[in-house]
Design a protein around this motif. Structure first.
Motif, PDB file in Angstrom:
ATOM      1  N   LEU A 223     -27.117  -6.809  50.795  1.00  0.00           N
ATOM      2  CA  LEU A 223     -26.407  -6.054  49.752  1.00  0.00           C
ATOM      3  C   LEU A 223     -25.390  -5.089  50.370  1.00  0.00           C
ATOM      4  CD1 LEU A 223     -26.003  -5.294  46.770  1.00  0.00           C
ATOM      5  CD2 LEU A 223     -27.804  -3.563  47.059  1.00  0.00           C
ATOM      6  N   GLU A 252     -22.360  -8.805  43.060  1.00  0.00           N
ATOM      7  CA  GLU A 252     -23.099  -9.369  41.919  1.00  0.00           C
ATOM      8  C   GLU A 252     -23.992 -10.527  42.384  1.00  0.00           C
ATOM      9  OE1 GLU A 252     -20.393 -10.363  38.626  1.00  0.00           O
ATOM     10  OE2 GLU A 252     -21.796 -12.018  38.225  1.00  0.00           O
ATOM     11  N   LYS A 255     -27.014  -9.236  44.254  1.00  0.00           N
ATOM     12  CA  LYS A 255     -27.991  -8.679  43.299  1.00  0.00           C
ATOM     13  C   LYS A 255     -28.721  -9.802  42.557  1.00  0.00           C
ATOM     14  CE  LYS A 255     -25.949  -4.124  42.734  1.00  0.00           C
ATOM     15  NZ  LYS A 255     -24.958  -3.330  41.994  1.00  0.00           N
ATOM     16  N   GLN A 256     -27.958 -10.835  42.241  1.00  0.00           N
ATOM     17  CA  GLN A 256     -28.577 -11.982  41.570  1.00  0.00           C
ATOM     18  C   GLN A 256     -29.631 -12.604  42.482  1.00  0.00           C
ATOM     19  OE1 GLN A 256     -25.939 -15.261  40.768  1.00  0.00           O
ATOM     20  NE2 GLN A 256     -27.505 -16.419  39.667  1.00  0.00           N
ATOM     21  N   MET A 258     -31.302 -11.158  44.793  1.00  0.00           N
ATOM     22  CA  MET A 258     -32.448 -10.264  44.943  1.00  0.00           C
ATOM     23  C   MET A 258     -33.456 -10.407  43.800  1.00  0.00           C
ATOM     24  SD  MET A 258     -30.231  -7.119  46.442  1.00  0.00           S
ATOM     25  CE  MET A 258     -31.409  -5.778  46.507  1.00  0.00           C
ATOM     26  N   SER A 259     -33.038 -11.077  42.735  1.00  0.00           N
ATOM     27  CA  SER A 259     -33.981 -11.326  41.643  1.00  0.00           C
ATOM     28  C   SER A 259     -35.025 -12.369  42.067  1.00  0.00           C
ATOM     29  CB  SER A 259     -33.240 -11.784  40.391  1.00  0.00           C
ATOM     30  OG  SER A 259     -32.749 -13.094  40.588  1.00  0.00           O
ATOM     31  N   ARG A 477     -25.813 -14.885  47.652  1.00  0.00           N
ATOM     32  CA  ARG A 477     -26.944 -15.041  46.742  1.00  0.00           C
ATOM     33  C   ARG A 477     -28.156 -15.616  47.493  1.00  0.00           C
ATOM     34  NH1 ARG A 477     -27.653 -19.357  41.798  1.00  0.00           N
ATOM     35  NH2 ARG A 477     -29.841 -18.808  41.405  1.00  0.00           N
TER      36      ARG A 477
END
Lengths: 501, 499
Positions: A223, A252, A255-256, A258-259, A477
């Motif tokens: 990140l 973005e 962060k996606q 990291m889900s 990602r």
């Protein structure tokens, strides 16, 4: 060790912007850390304490005045590779030739960092003119790997990667011509990204191999790298090869990732980058990483890129050819080291003596190879053939990306080697960039994220994730998802395991 | 240096055929340099028109000047060339202190324009077609000034000074195909070609083409082959021949020199030679031990140039009339002899004369003012004719005043000089200086009577029939009127009064 220097850039930024920490105290903590440990590491060639504190004071004043921060990383310290020009601050490229040179202008990367109020702590050590994979080719002495100071931190951007691993800075800038961001990241347990060629301006990046050089973000987390990526990337009219398209949404995408879900993502494992010549512990770490990606829902596919085995030889023709021309300007006439100007010698003799004294062995080797490869009668056989190989490699990538979204491989075949171990064996040194070079030749995006420690020597290993040009977001990602799963499984980060200095 | 032996020109032609190749560099007059934003201007304090890019500082990068590309395409089209659909810049690598990067950004095997021709008019009106191999874009180098040696040469100099103001100035290099079949007219063809090229650049408005300032420079390749032989002989390249007349002289000299060497059983050394303005000879440059290997490769810092066909056709519409056609038209319209036509073009006066004619002046007067008096003034003031501080309209006004009898030729020259000195337009100067011809007889008669009264002895002589004695009175009147009287009328009045 205070908490501040161990925080991620995102955490530090959040605290500064919330008024919980001042940028000045954050900056001072890092300057103190540099003062304390850099004698052992030698990551920095120049520390600009006053310049750093000045930026920090501005950030604090802005926050006190209720102004919005200039960027998500305003107030966060950063280590800048000494190959990017900095107005008023020495820029040496790790070479005697440029010792004492103070550029009259800023690189676009520096300008963007300045405009984002990122605090530049100083300039980091590197192999001379970015030629090397160990930082041993620096005219100012090698940088030491914080994991084991008898080992190299990788190169050419060893200063930048070591500064991160030694907690001297949470962010750094590197440049990657054949792996100079990714390989140092791999051997220091940090994250290093080579963005798509043309997405970060080369204006003010002292050219080594123009068609391959690309600056990129270095950090301790995916990140943080993404946050820095969005600050330094973007179109620049001063660089004709700069791409005039929006920067992919890498923050973005991180962060996606990291889900924690990679279902639907197709990951290709490059067949050619496994097997003989690879350290067993590196391969085991890689296999574990691939399994983790599978567990995250990714579809794993074996992909062959048959021409990748020609990448290294092709690279060692294109890169020295461009280098021989780019470094011609260091002739003692306008700036830099001048030797033998005693009133008895011609300009030609002074040029020759200065270049003899100013360049190290590796630089001279590449200038000679490149001069030869471009000579009349040899051009077609060498430079011309290498360009054809380059086209074949681009086609291999295109075919691969028809099948998969990203490609993965080990970043480099081994963990950090000992200082001095390969210095007299250029071929052994060059092999360190075996897996990273294809992305440079194709101009694609690629990054290295730590895949833990090798079980045979306890040193960090890097996982390389590659993506098509302008699809940098895909690899962010995948890397962010992997990073989180890795830490969750281990119950700690990779850098949590680094020995105290 | 001993003078080379020359073969008489007739003998050269009896035995050999000359083949020429001309390389002309034209500096474009774009506002900024080719790859950076620095001002493109001749001269200036040394090293003031510079930036990181044109100084080749580490990390700097080039960006192509779009106007430079546009000029290159227009030049290519005017030379009847094909315009590349896709082409690249290339690096020409060699070390020289006045070249900041130690490579010149140029074009190699992919020029922007190629395969064209230029028709040029020779002195007798014959039109000769010169084939054009290519026209390509590149950047100029800086300048070296060698101090302490003889005649500014590097040999023996104590030190050298470098000025990078010119570094990065856009250049177009125009290369002819081998010029064959010109025979005895080869030197004339060379001059006529460079002249036509110069006119074309002026008409295109892309360059100042000042050979004296180096904004147009010519390298002349000359070789001879025995009559009847197909293959070319060994050539020499005479560098920097910097006036139209020198081009002709240099070619002629090389023909005679090479012929003498060949006639004597010798061989021509392929070499670079320098033209000596003083005696019209050429001398060998530094001998090259090995042929230069410039290690050209595509410039990785620039992207390819791919001019759209629509743009090229748009630019084609902006082309001026071809030089030889224009010459023919002007010669016919203005009824000029070949010699008059040549003077008109060689002085660079043609556009100014045309504008003066448009402003109402007769062709003969307009031509005479520009080609003679104003050309002298320009030379004396060391400026180009077009840079003189007088407009064609003002010249037309002066011509009109002469025709009306309000100015004598002598007064008119004073008025024009005052205009050139910045004292204002012709009418303002006349007003301010009180220079009008005194044509009022009553005013003149007063002056005449005064002069006659002052010299009674002269009056006696005139009355006694010695008419030539009137000169003394006329002189006195002219002096009294500060030259503003019409001398012819004064004489008439003097004689009338003495009847």
């Amino acid at each position: 060790m205070t908490d501040v220097i161990r925080m991620t850039a995102a955490e530090v930024a959040a605290k500064i912007h919330a008024g919980e920490l001042s940028a000045v105290e954050v900056t001072q903590a890092h300057l103190d850390r540099i003062a304390k440990v850099d004698d052992q590491i030698k990551a920095f060639l120049h520390v600009d304490a006053e310049g750093a504190l000045e930026t920090a004071r501005k950030v604090d004043a802005d926050i006190a005045a209720g102004k919005a921060p200039a960027s998500p990383l305003a107030g966060v310290p950063l280590a800048l590779k000494d190959v990017l020009t900095t107005e008023g601050v020495p820029t040496t490229c790790g070479s005697k030739t440029l010792e004492g040179w103070i550029p009259p202008y800023d690189s676009t990367v520096r300008r963007r960092l300045r405009e984002a109020d990122v605090v530049v702590l100083g300039k980091t050590n590197m192999d001379e003119f970015a030629m090397g994979s160990s930082t041993e080719n620096s005219a100012f002495g090698p940088t030491h790997n914080p994991w084991d100071t008898t080992r190299v931190p990788g190169g050419s951007g060893g200063g930048s990667s070591a500064s991160l691993a030694a907690f001297e800075a949470p962010l750094a800038i590197g440049t990657d011509t054949g792996g100079s961001i990714r390989q140092p990241a791999a051997v220091t347990g940090t994250v290093g990204v080579k963005p798509t060629y043309g997405s970060v301006s080369r204006y003010g990046l002292v050219a080594f191999s123009s068609s391959l050089d690309q600056a990129g973000p270095c950090a301790r987390t995916v990140l943080d790298a993404a946050l820095l990526h969005e600050i330094i990337a973007g179109h620049d009219p001063l660089d004709s090869t700069s791409i005039n398209q929006p920067v992919p949404p890498v923050v973005e995408a991180a962060k996606q990732g990291m889900s924690g879900d990679l279902s639907g993502v197709r990951v290709g494992v490059v067949t050619e980058f496994q097997g003989e010549g690879y350290q067993p512990g590196v391969l085991r770490s890689f296999e574990a990483a691939v399994q983790q990606l599978r567990d995250l829902g990714a579809e794993i596919v074996e992909v062959s890129c048959p021409n990748f085995r020609y990448a290294l030889p092709a690279y060692y023709l294109i890169n020295p050819s461009e280098c021989s021309s780019n470094l011609a300007r260091f002739d003692a006439m306008r700036y830099g080291l001048r030797v033998g100007d005693d009133g008895t010698r011609s300009a030609e003799e002074v040029m020759s003596l200065s270049r003899e004294a100013g360049f190290g062995a590796e630089v001279k080797r590449r200038i000679m190879i490149g001069t030869y490869a471009l000579s009349a009668g040899y051009y077609d056989a060498y430079y011309g053939s290498a360009q054809k190989v380059r086209t074949l490699i681009i086609r291999d990538f295109e075919a691969a990306y028809q099948q998969v979204d990203v490609l993965v491989s080990p970043t480099t075949p081994t963990t950090a080697f000992k200082i001095g171990e390969r210095i007299d064996d250029p071929m052994a040194m060059y092999v360190a960039d075996l897996c990273t070079i294809p992305a440079n030749l194709a101009g694609n995006a690629a990054l290295s994220v730590p895949s833990g420690l090798s079980d045979d020597d306890g040193l960090p290993v890097g996982l390389q994730v590659m993506a098509p040009a302008l699809a940098d977001d895909r690899m962010y990602r995948v890397a962010a998802a992997y990073e989180q799963a890795r830490d969750a499984a281990a119950g700690r980060t990779v850098l949590d395991q680094i020995p105290e200095l | 240096m001993t003078a080379a032996t020359l073969l008489p020109y007739d003998e050269v032609l009896a035995r050999f055929d000359p083949v020429l190749g001309l390389e002309v560099h034209v500096e474009l007059n774009t506002k900024t340099k080719m790859f950076c934003g620095c001002v493109n201007e001749f001269g200036g304090e040394p090293n003031t028109h510079v930036c990181p890019t044109c100084l080749g500082l580490p990390g700097s990068l080039p960006v192509v000047n779009g106007k430079g590309v546009e000029s290159a395409i227009r030049i290519g089209l005017a030379l009847n060339c094909q315009i590349a659909e896709w082409c690249r810049f290339a690096r020409k690598n060699y070390f020289y202190p006045d070249m900041p990067k130690n490579f010149q950004t140029s074009q190699y095997d992919e020029p922007i324009a190629f395969d064209g021709y230029l028709d040029v008019m020779l002195d007798d009106g014959e039109v000769f077609r010169v084939g054009i191999e290519r026209a390509h874009m590149e950047e100029d180098t800086g300048k070296s000034l060698h101090v302490g040696g003889a005649t500014g040469r590097i040999h023996g100099a104590e030190h050298s000074l470098l000025d990078y103001n010119r570094a990065g100035v856009p250049l177009i290099e125009i290369v002819t195909k081998p010029i064959e079949g010109a025979g005895e007219r080869a030197p004339e063809v060379a001059r006529a070609y460079v002249t036509a090229l110069r006119e074309l650049m002026l008409a295109l408005g892309v360059s100042d083409v000042r050979m004296d300032q180096g904004s147009m420079r010519c390298d002349a390749n000359v070789s001879l082959r025995p009559k009847g032989q197909q293959e070319f002989g060994t050539r020499t390249e005479t560098k920097n021949v910097n006036s139209l007349r020198s081009v002709e002289r240099a070619v002629r000299y090389e023909m005679q020199r090479q012929a003498a060497v060949l006639a004597d059983g010798g061989t021509i050394v392929q070499e670079t030679r320098h033209f000596q303005e003083a005696d019209g000879s050429t001398s060998p440059g530094r001998p090259k031990e090995t042929s230069e290997d410039y290690r050209y490769f595509p410039e990785p810092d620039l992207v390819p140039i791919a001019p759209s066909r629509e743009w090229v056709e748009e630019l084609r519409k902006t082309l001026p009339e071809p030089p030889w056609k224009r010459r023919k038209r002007i010669q016919e319209e203005w009824q000029l002899t070949d010699e008059e036509l040549r003077d008109l073009f060689n002085t660079g006066a043609v556009d100014l004369v045309a504008a003066t004619v448009d402003a109402g002046a007769p062709v003969a007067e307009a031509r005479s003012w520009w080609v003679q008096f104003l050309t002298q003034q320009a030379n004396a003031r060391e400026v180009e004719l077009a840079e003189l501080a007088i407009t064609p309209k003002q010249v037309a006004r002066v011509i009109e005043l002469i025709a009306e009898g309000k100015l004598t030729n002598k007064l008119a020259r004073q008025v024009v000089e005052a205009v050139l000195d910045g004292e204002g337009g012709p009418d303002e100067v006349i007003e301010a200086r009180g220079l009008q011809v005194v044509s009022d007889d009553s005013a003149l008669l007063a002056a005449v009577d005064e002069a006659l009264a002052a010299q009674p002895d002269v009056v006696e002589k005139i009355r006694g029939g010695k008419v030539q004695a009137a000169g003394a009175i006329v002189g006195a009147v002219m002096k009294a009127t500060r030259g503003q009287a019409d001398a012819k009328r004064v004489r008439e009045l003097v004689l009338e009064r003495c009847k």
